[in-house]
Design a protein around this motif. Structure first.
Motif, PDB file in Angstrom:
ATOM      1  N   VAL A 286      -1.262  -0.930  -4.029  1.00 34.59           N
ATOM      2  CA  VAL A 286      -0.573  -0.716  -5.148  1.00 34.59           C
ATOM      3  C   VAL A 286      -1.003  -1.793  -6.273  1.00 34.59           C
ATOM      4  CG1 VAL A 286       1.828  -0.991  -6.149  1.00 34.59           C
ATOM      5  CG2 VAL A 286       1.343   0.022  -3.891  1.00 34.59           C
ATOM      6  N   ILE A 287      -1.107  -1.248  -7.488  1.00 34.03           N
ATOM      7  CA  ILE A 287      -1.586  -2.174  -8.667  1.00 34.03           C
ATOM      8  C   ILE A 287      -0.531  -2.602  -9.573  1.00 34.03           C
ATOM      9  CG2 ILE A 287      -4.044  -1.641  -8.202  1.00 34.03           C
ATOM     10  CD1 ILE A 287      -3.689   0.199 -10.858  1.00 34.03           C
ATOM     11  N   GLN A 288       0.404  -1.713  -9.804  1.00 34.72           N
ATOM     12  CA  GLN A 288       1.437  -2.019 -10.716  1.00 34.72           C
ATOM     13  C   GLN A 288       2.967  -1.435 -10.159  1.00 34.72           C
ATOM     14  OE1 GLN A 288       0.685  -0.302 -14.456  1.00 34.72           O
ATOM     15  NE2 GLN A 288       2.671  -0.540 -15.248  1.00 34.72           N
TER      16      GLN A 288
ATOM     17  N   PHE B 283       0.703  -1.163  -0.245  1.00 38.18           N
ATOM     18  CA  PHE B 283       0.096  -0.039  -0.005  1.00 38.18           C
ATOM     19  C   PHE B 283       0.566   1.352   0.015  1.00 38.18           C
ATOM     20  CE2 PHE B 283      -2.387  -3.179   2.141  1.00 38.18           C
ATOM     21  CZ  PHE B 283      -3.644  -3.148   1.535  1.00 38.18           C
ATOM     22  N   VAL B 284       0.298   2.295  -0.418  1.00 31.36           N
ATOM     23  CA  VAL B 284       0.630   3.557  -0.179  1.00 31.36           C
ATOM     24  C   VAL B 284       0.237   4.303   0.744  1.00 31.36           C
ATOM     25  CG1 VAL B 284       1.298   5.762  -1.249  1.00 31.36           C
ATOM     26  CG2 VAL B 284       1.826   3.716  -2.574  1.00 31.36           C
ATOM     27  N   TYR B 285       0.648   4.629   1.887  1.00 31.98           N
ATOM     28  CA  TYR B 285       0.055   5.317   2.943  1.00 31.98           C
ATOM     29  C   TYR B 285       0.338   6.746   2.713  1.00 31.98           C
ATOM     30  CZ  TYR B 285      -0.923   0.994   5.813  1.00 31.98           C
ATOM     31  OH  TYR B 285      -1.289   0.286   6.576  1.00 31.98           O
ATOM     32  N   LYS B 286      -0.831   7.629   3.121  1.00 31.64           N
ATOM     33  CA  LYS B 286      -0.597   8.968   3.157  1.00 31.64           C
ATOM     34  C   LYS B 286      -0.601   9.568   4.587  1.00 31.64           C
ATOM     35  CE  LYS B 286      -2.833  13.580   1.772  1.00 31.64           C
ATOM     36  NZ  LYS B 286      -3.639  14.094   2.896  1.00 31.64           N
ATOM     37  N   GLU B 287       0.436  10.087   4.969  1.00 36.66           N
ATOM     38  CA  GLU B 287       0.751  10.728   6.711  1.00 36.66           C
ATOM     39  C   GLU B 287       0.614  12.184   6.589  1.00 36.66           C
ATOM     40  OE1 GLU B 287       1.142   8.294   9.420  1.00 36.66           O
ATOM     41  OE2 GLU B 287       0.384   7.340   8.003  1.00 36.66           O
TER      42      GLU B 287
ATOM     43  N   VAL C 190       9.061   2.436  -9.434  1.00 39.15           N
ATOM     44  CA  VAL C 190       7.966   3.281  -9.709  1.00 39.15           C
ATOM     45  C   VAL C 190       6.560   2.646  -9.454  1.00 39.15           C
ATOM     46  CG1 VAL C 190       6.516   4.414 -11.371  1.00 39.15           C
ATOM     47  CG2 VAL C 190       8.987   4.616 -11.399  1.00 39.15           C
ATOM     48  N   LEU C 191       5.663   2.953  -8.582  1.00 46.03           N
ATOM     49  CA  LEU C 191       4.522   2.224  -7.941  1.00 46.03           C
ATOM     50  C   LEU C 191       3.335   2.930  -8.555  1.00 46.03           C
ATOM     51  CD1 LEU C 191       5.533   1.788  -4.186  1.00 46.03           C
ATOM     52  CD2 LEU C 191       5.838   0.014  -5.996  1.00 46.03           C
ATOM     53  N   THR C 192       2.275   2.395  -9.156  1.00 46.23           N
ATOM     54  CA  THR C 192       1.028   2.865  -9.518  1.00 46.23           C
ATOM     55  C   THR C 192      -0.181   2.404  -8.587  1.00 46.23           C
ATOM     56  OG1 THR C 192       1.910   2.968 -11.861  1.00 46.23           O
ATOM     57  CG2 THR C 192      -0.314   3.306 -11.298  1.00 46.23           C
ATOM     58  N   THR C 193      -0.826   3.389  -8.109  1.00 44.44           N
ATOM     59  CA  THR C 193      -1.738   2.983  -7.066  1.00 44.44           C
ATOM     60  C   THR C 193      -3.292   2.910  -7.679  1.00 44.44           C
ATOM     61  OG1 THR C 193      -2.023   5.304  -6.536  1.00 44.44           O
ATOM     62  CG2 THR C 193      -0.920   3.975  -5.106  1.00 44.44           C
ATOM     63  N   MET C 194      -4.143   2.097  -7.117  1.00 45.04           N
ATOM     64  CA  MET C 194      -5.558   2.141  -7.757  1.00 45.04           C
ATOM     65  C   MET C 194      -6.072   3.296  -7.959  1.00 45.04           C
ATOM     66  SD  MET C 194      -8.527  -0.237  -6.354  1.00 45.04           S
ATOM     67  CE  MET C 194      -7.709  -1.878  -6.567  1.00 45.04           C
ATOM     68  N   HIS C 195      -5.873   4.097  -6.985  1.00 41.52           N
ATOM     69  CA  HIS C 195      -6.711   5.583  -7.196  1.00 41.52           C
ATOM     70  C   HIS C 195      -5.797   6.730  -6.925  1.00 41.52           C
ATOM     71  CE1 HIS C 195     -10.506   3.559  -7.075  1.00 41.52           C
ATOM     72  NE2 HIS C 195     -10.067   3.029  -5.782  1.00 41.52           N
ATOM     73  N   ALA C 196      -5.971   7.801  -7.181  1.00 40.22           N
ATOM     74  CA  ALA C 196      -5.369   9.056  -6.939  1.00 40.22           C
ATOM     75  C   ALA C 196      -5.402   9.671  -5.843  1.00 40.22           C
ATOM     76  CB  ALA C 196      -5.591   9.884  -8.056  1.00 40.22           C
ATOM     77  N   PHE C 197      -4.214  10.011  -4.969  1.00 39.39           N
ATOM     78  CA  PHE C 197      -4.163  10.608  -3.942  1.00 39.39           C
ATOM     79  C   PHE C 197      -4.604  12.313  -4.042  1.00 39.39           C
ATOM     80  CE2 PHE C 197      -1.795   7.167  -2.296  1.00 39.39           C
ATOM     81  CZ  PHE C 197      -2.119   6.812  -1.125  1.00 39.39           C
ATOM     82  N   PRO C 198      -5.179  12.999  -3.356  1.00 40.55           N
ATOM     83  CA  PRO C 198      -6.191  12.531  -2.209  1.00 40.55           C
ATOM     84  C   PRO C 198      -7.375  11.681  -2.553  1.00 40.55           C
ATOM     85  CG  PRO C 198      -6.290  14.968  -2.280  1.00 40.55           C
ATOM     86  CD  PRO C 198      -5.455  14.412  -3.431  1.00 40.55           C
ATOM     87  N   TYR C 199      -7.561  10.904  -1.756  1.00 39.59           N
ATOM     88  CA  TYR C 199      -9.052   9.850  -1.983  1.00 39.59           C
ATOM     89  C   TYR C 199      -9.709   9.788  -0.495  1.00 39.59           C
ATOM     90  CZ  TYR C 199     -11.313   5.821  -3.764  1.00 39.59           C
ATOM     91  OH  TYR C 199     -12.268   4.826  -4.109  1.00 39.59           O
ATOM     92  N   ILE C 200     -10.664   9.232  -0.684  1.00 38.85           N
ATOM     93  CA  ILE C 200     -11.688   8.964   0.566  1.00 38.85           C
ATOM     94  C   ILE C 200     -11.017   7.976   1.624  1.00 38.85           C
ATOM     95  CG2 ILE C 200     -13.855   9.502  -0.550  1.00 38.85           C
ATOM     96  CD1 ILE C 200     -14.340   6.422  -0.712  1.00 38.85           C
ATOM     97  N   LYS C 201      -9.605   7.605   1.361  1.00 37.06           N
ATOM     98  CA  LYS C 201      -8.897   6.831   2.367  1.00 37.06           C
ATOM     99  C   LYS C 201      -7.453   7.336   2.304  1.00 37.06           C
ATOM    100  CE  LYS C 201      -9.224   2.732   0.301  1.00 37.06           C
ATOM    101  NZ  LYS C 201      -9.005   1.171   0.411  1.00 37.06           N
ATOM    102  N   THR C 202      -6.743   7.089   3.439  1.00 39.82           N
ATOM    103  CA  THR C 202      -5.645   7.456   3.384  1.00 39.82           C
ATOM    104  C   THR C 202      -4.452   6.265   2.987  1.00 39.82           C
ATOM    105  OG1 THR C 202      -5.551   6.652   5.789  1.00 39.82           O
ATOM    106  CG2 THR C 202      -5.917   8.996   5.268  1.00 39.82           C
ATOM    107  N   ARG C 203      -4.904   5.081   2.548  1.00 44.06           N
ATOM    108  CA  ARG C 203      -3.990   4.460   2.205  1.00 44.06           C
ATOM    109  C   ARG C 203      -4.710   3.611   1.083  1.00 44.06           C
ATOM    110  NH1 ARG C 203      -3.650  -1.216   6.003  1.00 44.06           N
ATOM    111  NH2 ARG C 203      -5.344  -2.111   5.675  1.00 44.06           N
TER     112      ARG C 203
END
Length: 2001
Positions: free
Chosen positions: A1753-1755, A1631-1635, A1737-1750
């Protein structure tokens, strides 16, 4: 005045009346409530019964209230009405309503409390002087007190003061509140082990429908009987009413806390009883006195001294600590030992504590031959521990001591002294017990010092009188030590005390007899010249007789001019004569024993007479002997004015022989009247202290003179005017003195206590003695020895000469009393006064205004009248005959004059207004007291005249539609005069506006509150029928309260426990909490989303002055009391006649009452109520206002700040700062309460909340019953439901909830159709609250809620077809509860669901319908939601996992928009609590997008967003809200999208709230995007006010962008990977965590490690420190591993042109990168040529900021950089740093030098030079590395150029002291440049072969051309460059391609590896370095990612190589 002729007396009254009328004028600005506590007298059924000290009077004056008119009514003739109706009244009822026959006032004689066993009295058998006799009589006579029988009863009084009787709380039932049961259970829950699980299924693929267990497996709760039986609505209501009426609290006000004294109207405190003054008392015990050797008796004395004041502040205390052996040495000189002389502990008194006070210990020994140093030598030389020789010496010294003790035992000599500081005692508020050791060289005195207890057994006063308690078995006594205060103590004498202290000072015999060396003085008090006349009145010392005839001073060895420190205490005889004197005899003492020689040798005599006879001079007026005397006497005034006054008064009262002697003056009989008048006038010139000390006697004498005519020399002399004026002048002096205390009304405490306790009507002597009558005394000069004059001489002598020299005893000059002086004084003060006892009081043009004297004459007059009635035995007579018409005329005159004086003062400045207020209070109390004594109709007329003069009352408040009983009619105001007057004033106050009006309103409401409270708590009003009649009297108050509805405090805002407090826009913006004013909020609870405040639709618009919370509460409790006690059938009839607007007002009022009396729980020590905090603000305002009145710099400073004080209510309302009533103190007291007190308070407040809400419920039932026949019942139903739901939303007791649910069931049964059709929102709120109570931990509440919910569903199914809507509402309510309620319990709710299922199964009537099946389906759905709840509870401690679960639940409701919206709001609330404002805003944006989707399906408006597509600029994630599935419900289906959210206003509300949260989170650019959607909607609706606010918020957002751009900090991102089977499905997930910004790696690492350590055990969790790929085979399968890596947002180069700002680089992020260094050998670090780097390079399922803080990672893409590529990146980075430092504006020299030093410094390891030497020293053998080699060379070329620029720039920036540093830098730069030059200039020839050939026979100069080659989109295209040829596909283009930028040998062209690329519209550049593969293919851009690009190739004229 009694002696004036009748005509003259009447003329005086007329004169006063006429003069008063001239000064009367209409005063628009005064509002006075004189009648606030007098409604007792208004009618036979309205007797107010109050504790006297809670009498109320007027309130504020300074506000101009403009009334419409004042409608005066004539009060009834009360006494006539009483006599007429008394016979017709029911006798028993008359007794209950009030006792008409007895008077309220009662005259009582109370014995004085005496501290001692016997009162202090003069010696027996002596004929006392008249003055001494009067003094003693004053001190021992009883107090005369006027009590109020009915109102002074301690039961009522105590009840009112404390809010409860003693043990009253024990009679109350314990109300059970769920909030308290939860509080009790919480600690137990926390104590257990914490169990945390990990979510295994976070895929979010579809809803969860599985239930862990079947509902039928549970045991249902107990069902309500008869719930399913058919009962008529009327019977149902009747049963409910009967149940509610049982076990109710009779006295509502017994539960309500009493009004704060500060908020009360006015209180008349009982003055403190006069008593003997005692300061702070200290108990000092002398324990031991020891020296190294003990050879003789020693004597200690202690006293207190104030070092700063240089004064002795106590008398001496003598103590004998000697052993019996040493006491035996002196037995010959001590014939007897009194018990009182054996005391070893003393009680000292200190009135003015100070750190400068010392306890001084003096030690004496028996006189012996030798200097003090010689005598002390044995104590310093001999040590007892030395052994045998020392013992022999000690024995020898003891024998010597015994011999000189036997010879000289009665003489003393000084030995030692020691001071002990008491600062540690007086620096703190309480005196702690302390033991102090005083060390000398070889001695030890041990003392014990502590606070003296209140009661000390076996204690003696300074006069040796035993103090209570004094036990029979006498122990060693304590002695009270008399204090000599450093300053005046203003406390009147109350005990007889007559002491004289004599202090011999110094003696000078230097030039006298040679034998005068060892000098002592024998002091005696003589009553004659003979030696036998020595009187035993001298107090003894320790271990001796109590009284002595003589004492000797201590001897200073061989000193001819000794100083003395002796204190001689003498008990003066009560009657002093000319023979009494002090005799001093001087002796020389022979210390050596000579044969036949006497010990004493007489040297001389001296005497000090206590009279003024001729004195014989000695030594030609030279000073030989000095003494000081100090009298402490309560009979000798020590003031000449007082002496003269008392002497002349007694000469009138007793037979004396003229002329008489007063001081140094002889007065004949003819001059007596003149001298007495002069002495009366001069009384006020006395010093304040003696005047106060003898105040009681002085005032008694003056009042005697004012009423009794005197006959002097056969003529009647009238002193009344002079005496009265003197009383006023004295009162004025005391009032104006800053040293004397005042009570809260500004009354002088001394005068108040005199009037209350001491004053009595003077006894008029019928036979006035003829002062000229012959006396029996034979000697015509007998006045010389007359006792009174001798006493005068004594005390005046003591006053004038404290220090007297026997050789020069001159006194101050005698006082002359010339006729001119008398004339001057008389003309200035008396000349133009009418000779009347009221003249001074009535004329207000003197320096001493009548206001200061007003309180005392009013109180005195009432006491006089009460005594008059008592003495004349008129209590049984009719009131009309008690007082003469003349007297009543005088009373009228006084009231009129004072009223006009008040009116005149009100137009003057603020200070005068205070005076007017005090006068008004005094007048109100006076009129109040008159109602107990006089004809009440007469007093009513006085009040009416007062109101006419100060007319401010308002118009009548008549509404013809309201029943007449609720109307304030003129008939009502006449019959109930005082109550009507009070209501008129209350209505006027509430309707008024202006500055300071809030104080007036508060006082008016407090008056009504106190009045009703007194009725409720009166034991005579216990019966319900009595209270019904009293309540009927107060019905007009209901109309007034309804009219004041808009002014009541808004508790929806004020209740900070559940709502936000309203503040400024900035405060709300910065607070970050969900704003309640926005239509849609986070909780998912419609009820909480009401706009703050109550919608008062029926009220006309007007700007009202709002009442504060306390005033509103007081008004509401009055309303509830009337509603509780009034006839209920009458209430229903009244309601039935009311129009719907008035009914809605009543419902609005009940809504406020619900919040007003909500139970707040126990006031535990860590909670301070908002009420206290608000009061502290008020107190601060009052303090500032008090300071503003101060003068000097402080006042000026506060005045300048005054304009900013507007926000403090009451600042200009003339409130006094009362230290004893400050609220911070009360708050602290609240914190100091014991648990028992807190429990008691909670019990009472719980019963109050229950009773108040039951009254509200009664009222709602009345409205329901009365409105059944009305047309407006549909609108009323909504109002009733709103109040009921509001009450359910509050913390309620099980008692109330039982009745409330019963009422709800009756309502559902009666109005089911209306409820389900019309009140959709109310129905949702109802479902929500009922469901909430279904989860209650209380069985009773749960069973009631279940029954109600089942009935709700049953009727919705049976009555209408709306069961689908109810099902949806119940489901949404549960979803909201699950996400929001902190006290939600799923176990209890599941049991409730089982109970409802049981009802469904048992309901036989519904079995044949689909209803049971539908109920079961609904319950199963609810159970499924509860399953999610269980999971959420498990992850309560893991915020990320919790949000994942909530996200999944919300996702599962994709097809149910209402529920999805609810869960999105739940998520937003959770985020807000965690301060993740951006994520909370995103939740609301998603919710808004969902609403927009459904709105676009319903209606097509251009101003509305077109579904979620319109939200893409806010977030690319919003598209997931698109409605694409075919199974989506239609929005117009019943029950779907029916909530208020799915409206345009709901959409705007969500977006506005999102904008607020974005602004709080710092994403100001997004605020703009949000408002782009809002503004068109507002414009379409013409919401210009909102548009104004919106644009102002936009402006603030843009300002923030401008001002904070580079200072803003956004989130920090981390990659977190989970490894290990313990994580379940999380294993190998990343996961990518937003802190939060600036979160460091150790912080998140510690947080996750700690959390999962609690889940699995700390020993099973391990954090992987590096970022290298994890090899699972090497991990321990029993452990959980977490890998945490810091990642940065990653962008392709083409993206950077669109991401310009800092915000754009931190918003809408999907790709992140981290780097991992490594070597091929496996080490992370190596040499330069070994160092590789892996970029991931990591690609996440959704773009930050999102309705979650983590986000998962999908790619994952990895690229490895070779060592030379690593070097290229490093050099690029270093060059970029240089470029930034060079171009920085303004320049930063430090930064530039730091970067430069790292680039060209000689000592840089692995620096640029080393990199060049490793990679550029040789041309690589591998052709594949040519391009990298060339690129690195060009990097170095640019790097060295930048270094040169930096060196030059630094040269311009440095100061003179850095020149050497600059030279060093330049030198290093040149050296580096030289070293790099060969490597930079070396080129690879192969790179310069032409790849485009131009066929031309001759060389021609060509201008550069641009060739465009378009690549078409194919499946796979590769660019070849073998052998320097550029090929594309099957075609090839040849030409000359040059590489270098800026090379001398070739034209400018981009080098091949950096072909510039322009992409098309849908470009997706790879974002990484293109590399040549081994086969020479140039790969990187594939057609899959690129539509087309252009190769830009510059053709040059370079020859082919």
């Amino acid at each position: 005045m009694a002696t004036l002729p009748s005509a003259e007396r009447r003329a005086f009254a007329l004169k006063i009346n006429s003069s008063s009328k001239e000064s009367l004028r209409f005063m628009p600005g005064a509002k006075y409530l004189l009648s606030q506590r007098k409604a007792r007298q208004t009618s036979p059924i309205a007797f107010v019964l109050l504790p006297e000290n809670w009498v109320r009077s007027s309130f504020s004056f300074s506000l101009p209230l403009q009334p419409q008119f004042y409608d005066p009514v004539e009060p009834v003739d009360f006494e006539g009405l009483l006599m007429t109706h008394l016979n017709s009244l029911d006798v028993q009822l008359a007794q209950e309503l009030g006792d008409f026959t007895d008077d309220d006032l009662d005259v009582v004689f109370t014995p004085k409390e005496c501290r001692t066993l016997q009162p202090s009295l003069p010696e027996e058998g002596v004929e006392l002087d008249p003055h001494v006799r009067d003094c003693v009589q004053t001190y021992i006579r009883e107090w005369l007190i006027v009590n109020r029988k009915n109102q002074g009863s301690p039961e009522i009084c105590g009840f009112k003061k404390t809010g409860s009787r003693k043990d009253f709380h024990k009679t109350l039932p314990k109300q059970t509140f769920e909030s308290e049961t939860l509080e009790c259970s919480e600690p137990a829950a926390q104590a257990g082990p914490r169990h945390l699980n990990v979510l295994c299924d976070v895929s979010g693929k579809g809803p969860v429908t599985a239930c862990d267990f079947d509902l039928r497996s549970l045991q249902p709760d107990k069902r309500l009987e008869n719930l399913l039986q058919q009962v008529s609505a009327e019977d149902f209501e009747k049963q409910n009413e009967e149940a509610r009426r049982t076990n109710r609290q009779a006295e509502l006000f017994a539960l309500y806390p009493s009004v704060d004294e500060e908020d009360a109207v006015e209180i008349r405190p009982v003055p403190e009883c006069p008593k003997e003054h005692l300061g702070n008392r200290i108990l000092v015990k002398l324990l031991t006195l020891k020296f190294e050797v003990e050879i003789e008796p020693l004597f200690a004395s202690i006293a207190l001294y104030d070092v700063k004041e240089r004064k002795k502040i106590s008398e001496n205390f003598h103590c004998d600590l000697n052993s019996d052996q040493f006491k035996g040495f002196l037995r010959a000189h001590t014939p007897s030992v009194a018990a009182s002389s054996q005391a070893r502990s003393a009680v000292f008194s200190v009135t003015f504590p100070s750190s400068d006070i010392y306890l001084v210990v003096k030690i004496e020994k028996v006189l012996q031959q030798g200097e003090i140093g010689d005598c002390a030598e044995p104590y310093t030389v001999i040590k007892e521990s030395d052994g045998g020789k020392s013992k022999e010496k000690i024995e020898k010294l003891k024998l010597q001591a015994e011999s000189f003790c036997q010879r000289l035992g009665k003489y003393r000599m000084p030995f030692a002294w020691a001071p002990i500081s008491l600062s540690s005692f007086f620096n703190v508020s309480t005196l702690e017990r302390e033991v102090t050791d005083v060390d000398s060289v070889v001695g030890l005195l041990r003392l014990e010092i502590s606070t003296a207890p209140e009661i000390i057994n076996c204690c003696l006063t300074p006069e040796m009188l035993p103090v209570k308690p004094f036990p029979e078995n006498r122990t060693r006594p304590h002695k009270e030590i008399l204090e000599f205060p450093t300053r005046e103590v203003y406390v009147p004498h109350t005990v007889y005390r007559n002491l004289l202290y004599v202090y011999p000072q110094r003696l000078n015999f230097v030039n006298k007899l040679a034998s005068a060396r060892n000098i002592t003085i024998k002091i005696q008090f003589m009553c004659g010249e003979d030696a036998s006349n020595a009187m035993p009145v001298i107090f003894g010392k320790s271990s001796g007789p109590e009284f002595l005839q003589e004492v000797y001073t201590a001897v200073t060895y061989h000193n001819k001019s000794p100083d003395f420190y002796e204190e001689v205490k003498i008990k003066l005889p009560a009657k002093l004569t000319v023979n009494h004197h002090l005799l001093f005899t001087f002796y020389h003492i022979s210390c050596q024993q000579k044969q036949g020689a006497s010990v004493e040798t007489l040297l001389g005599y001296s005497k000090v007479p206590l009279q003024n006879p001729p004195i014989k001079w000695a030594e030609g007026h030279k000073g030989v002997f000095n003494i000081e005397v100090q009298a402490v006497s309560s009979v000798h005034t020590q003031d000449n004015h007082l002496e003269k006054f008392f002497t002349l008064c007694h000469s009138l009262e007793s037979q004396v022989t003229f002329p008489i002697r007063v001081l140094d003056q002889k007065i004949s009989e003819m001059g007596l009247e003149h001298e007495l008048k002069l002495s009366i006038i001069c009384l006020n010139s006395s010093r304040l202290e003696p005047l106060v000390l003898f105040l009681h006697l002085v005032l008694d004498k003056l009042f005697q003179l004012s009423v009794q005519p005197m006959v002097i020399a056969g003529q009647t002399a009238n002193f009344s005017q002079f005496a009265f004026e003197s009383v006023v002048a004295i009162a004025n002096s005391l009032h104006n003195s800053k040293d004397l205390s005042k009570d809260q009304h500004g009354r002088n405490c001394l005068l108040a206590s005199y009037v209350h306790y001491v004053f009595r009507l003077p006894e008029v002597q019928r036979d006035v003695p003829k002062s000229g009558a012959p006396t029996a005394l034979p000697d015509p000069r007998s006045y010389h020895t007359y006792g009174r004059t001798s006493a005068a001489a004594v005390s005046s002598k003591l006053l004038q000469a404290r220090v007297i020299s026997s050789s020069n005893p001159d006194l101050a000059g005698t006082h002359s009393a010339a006729d001119e002086e008398v004339k001057n004084i008389m003309s200035s003060k008396i000349a133009d006064r009418n000779c009347s006892r009221m003249s001074y009081y009535c004329s207000g043009n003197n320096d001493a205004p009548s206001s200061t004297a007003a309180p005392r004459p009013a109180s005195k007059k009432v006491k006089s009248m009460a005594q008059h009635v008592h003495n004349m035995d008129k209590r049984d007579s009719f009131r009309r005959t008690r007082f003469s018409d003349r007297f009543m005329d005088d009373i009228t005159t006084i009231v009129n004059v004072v009223t006009s004086e008040i009116a005149a003062l009100l137009v003057k400045p603020q200070k005068e207004n205070e005076q007017a207020e005090k006068m008004n209070i005094s007048l109100a109390f006076f009129l109040y007291d008159l109602l107990s004594l006089m004809d009440r109709g007469f007093v009513f007329n006085l009040i009416k005249h007062y109101c006419n003069q100060n007319s401010s009352s308002c118009s009548s408040f008549q509404d013809q539609k309201i029943a007449s009983m609720f109307d304030l009619t003129s008939e009502y105001r006449q019959q109930h005069f005082l109550t009507g007057l009070l209501f008129t004033e209350l209505a006027a106050a509430l309707d008024a506006e202006g500055e300071g009006i809030s104080k007036v309103q508060r006082k008016a409401v407090s008056a009504v509150h106190s009045l009703l409270s007194s009725h409720d708590l009166d034991p005579r009003c216990v019966k319900p029928e009595v209270k019904v009649k009293i309540a009927a009297l107060y019905l007009p108050l209901v109309g007034i309260i309804l009219d004041a509805l808009p002014q009541l405090c808004d508790f929806t805002v004020a209740d900070t426990r559940r709502y936000r407090t309203s503040g400024s826009d900035e405060e709300q913006e910065g607070a970050g909490a969900i704003n309640q004013n926005v239509a849609l909020a986070i909780a998912g609870n419609n009820f909480n989303l009401k706009t703050s405040g109550i919608v008062l639709s029926s009220l006309p618009y007007k700007q009202y002055n709002m009442l504060n919370a306390d005033t509103t509460r007081n008004l509401m409790i009055c309303f509830l009391w009337i509603m509780k006690n009034a006839d209920q059938s009458l209430i229903r009839k009244w309601i039935a006649d009311l129009p719907s607007t008035q009914l809605n007002r009543i419902l609005d009022l009940l809504f406020i009452c619900v919040l007003c009396f909500e139970y707040k729980g126990k006031q535990s020590s860590d909670k301070v109520s908002t009420q206290v905090l608000q009061k502290s603000r008020d107190v601060k305002a009052r303090l500032e206002e008090a300071l503003l009145r101060g003068e000097g710099a402080r006042g000026e400073m506060m005045r300048r700040r005054a304009p900013g004080n507007d926000r403090f209510p009451g600042l200009n309302e003339n409130l006094r700062w009362k230290k004893e009533q400050t609220h911070w103190r009360q708050a602290n007291e609240k914190l100091d309460k014991t648990k028992a007190e807190l429990d008691q308070e909670a019990l009472i407040s719980g019963n109050l909340a229950t009773e108040a809400h039951l009254i509200i419920l009664d009222m709602q039932e009345n409205i329901i019953q009365a409105s059944s026949a009305l047309d407006c019942k549909d609108s009323l139903l909504g109002g009733v439901l709103r109040v009921l739901v509001n009450s359910l939303n509050c913390d309620q007791s099980t008692t109330y909830l039982t009745h409330c649910f019963a009422t709800l069931r009756a309502l559902i049964a009666k109005f089911g159709d209306l409820l389900f059709e019309e009140e959709v929102e109310q129905c949702f709120d109802l479902c929500h609250q009922v469901l909430h109570h279904c989860s209650s931990s209380m069985d009773v509440t749960r069973s009631q809620a279940c029954a109600t919910l089942y009935l709700l569903m049953r009727f919705s199914f049976g009555a209408t077809s709306n069961f689908a809507r109810v099902k949806m509402q119940v489901t949404m309510s549960l979803a909201s509860l699950v996400g929001r309620a902190p006290d939600f319990n799923e176990e209890h709710l599941r049991r409730s669901l089982r109970t409802i299922l049981a009802y469904s199964e048992e309901d036989t009537a519904m079995q044949m319908t689909p209803f049971p099946t539908q109920v079961e389906e609904l319950l199963c759905n609810l159970n499924s939601i509860l399953y999610d709840t269980v999971k959420m509870r498990e992850f309560q401690e893991d915020p990320e996992m919790l949000m994942d679960l909530m996200y999944r639940i919300a996702k599962s409701y994709q097809a149910s928009p209402d529920l999805r919206l609810t869960w999105l709001q739940n998520m937003a609330e959770k985020h807000t609590k965690k301060k993740c404002y951006t994520e909370a805003a995103m939740c609301l944006v998603h919710a808004a997008a969902l609403v927009a989707e459904y709105l676009s399906m319903l209606e097509d408006h251009s101003y509305l967003p077109v579904g979620s597509v319109s939200f893409q600029n806010i977030s690319s994630n919003v598209l997931e809200e698109s409605v694409v599935s075919d199974d989506t419900l239609s929005p117009d289906e019943d029950g779907v999208c029916a909530g208020q959210y799915f409206t345009e206003s709901g959409l705007v509300g969500l977006l506005e709230q999102a904008a607020e949260l974005f602004s709080t989170g710092g994403l100001y650019e997004t605020v703009n995007e949000v408002y782009k959607l809002v503004i068109p909607i507002l414009e379409a609706h013409r919401e210009f006010r909102k548009l104004t606010l919106t644009h102002s918020k936009l402006q603030r957002a843009f300002d923030s962008i401008v001002n904070k751009d580079h200072k803003r900090m956004f989130g920090t991102y981390f990659r977190v990977g989970f490894f290990g089977s313990k994580f379940g499905d999380l294993d190998e997930q990343e996961f990518v965590y937003k802190e939060p910004a600036i979160t460091k790696l150790p912080e998140i690492s510690h947080r996750l490690e700690a959390f999962y350590g609690q889940c699995f055990g700390a020993e099973f969790v391990e954090v992987i420190k590096d970022s290298t790929p994890v090899d699972k085979t090497k991990l321990d399968p029993n452990k959980a591993y977490i890998q945490i890596t810091f990642v940065e947002p990653y962008f392709d180069e083409y993206e950077m042109k669109d991401r310009v700002t800092y915000f754009e680089k931190n918003f809408n992020l999907r790709r992140f990168m981290y780097t991992t260094p490594f070597t091929l050998e496996g080490r992370p670090r190596g040499e330069l040529h070994e160092q590789y780097r892996r970029n991931t390079v990591l690609t996440t399922m959704h773009a930050f900021p999102y309705i979650k803080t983590r986000i998962s990672v999908i790619q994952k893409e990895e690229f490895v950089l070779t060592p030379i590529e690593v070097a290229i990146e490093d050099m690029k980075k270093k060059t970029l740093q240089l470029a930034v430092a060079i171009n920085q504006e303004p320049p930063d020299p430090k930064m530039l030098q730091m970067v430069l030093q790292g680039s060209v410094g000689a000592t840089v390891n692995q620096g640029p030079l080393e990199v060049a030497q490793v990679f550029l020293a040789e041309i690589p053998a591998d052709p594949k590395l040519y391009r990298h080699h060339n690129k690195l060379r060009l990097c170095f070329k640019e790097f060295i150029m930048r270094c040169g620029e930096a060196v030059e720039k630094n040269k311009r920036l440095i100061t003179a002291d850095q020149r050497e540093y600059q030279q060093e830098l330049k030198k290093n730069y040149n050296k580096l440049k030289e070293n790099l030059r060969p490597m930079i200039e070396r080129k690879i020839p192969e790179l310069y072969k032409p790849i485009f050939r131009v066929e031309s026979q001759k060389r021609m100069k060509m201008s550069p051309m641009l060739i465009h080659v378009q690549l078409q989109k194919t499946t796979s295209e590769t660019l070849f460059a073998p052998n320097g040829k550029l090929k594309y596909g099957n075609s090839s283009v040849e030409g000359n391609l040059t590489y270098e930028a800026g090379a001398d040998s070739a034209p400018c062209a981009p080098p091949f590896p950096e072909l510039r690329v322009r992409g098309g519209a849908s470009e997706r550049p790879a974002g990484r370095e293109e590399r040549l593969k081994n086969d020479g293919h140039y790969t990187g851009w594939t057609s899959e990612l690129v539509n087309y690009f252009h190769l830009l190739i510059t053709l040059g004229n370079c020859p082919p190589s």
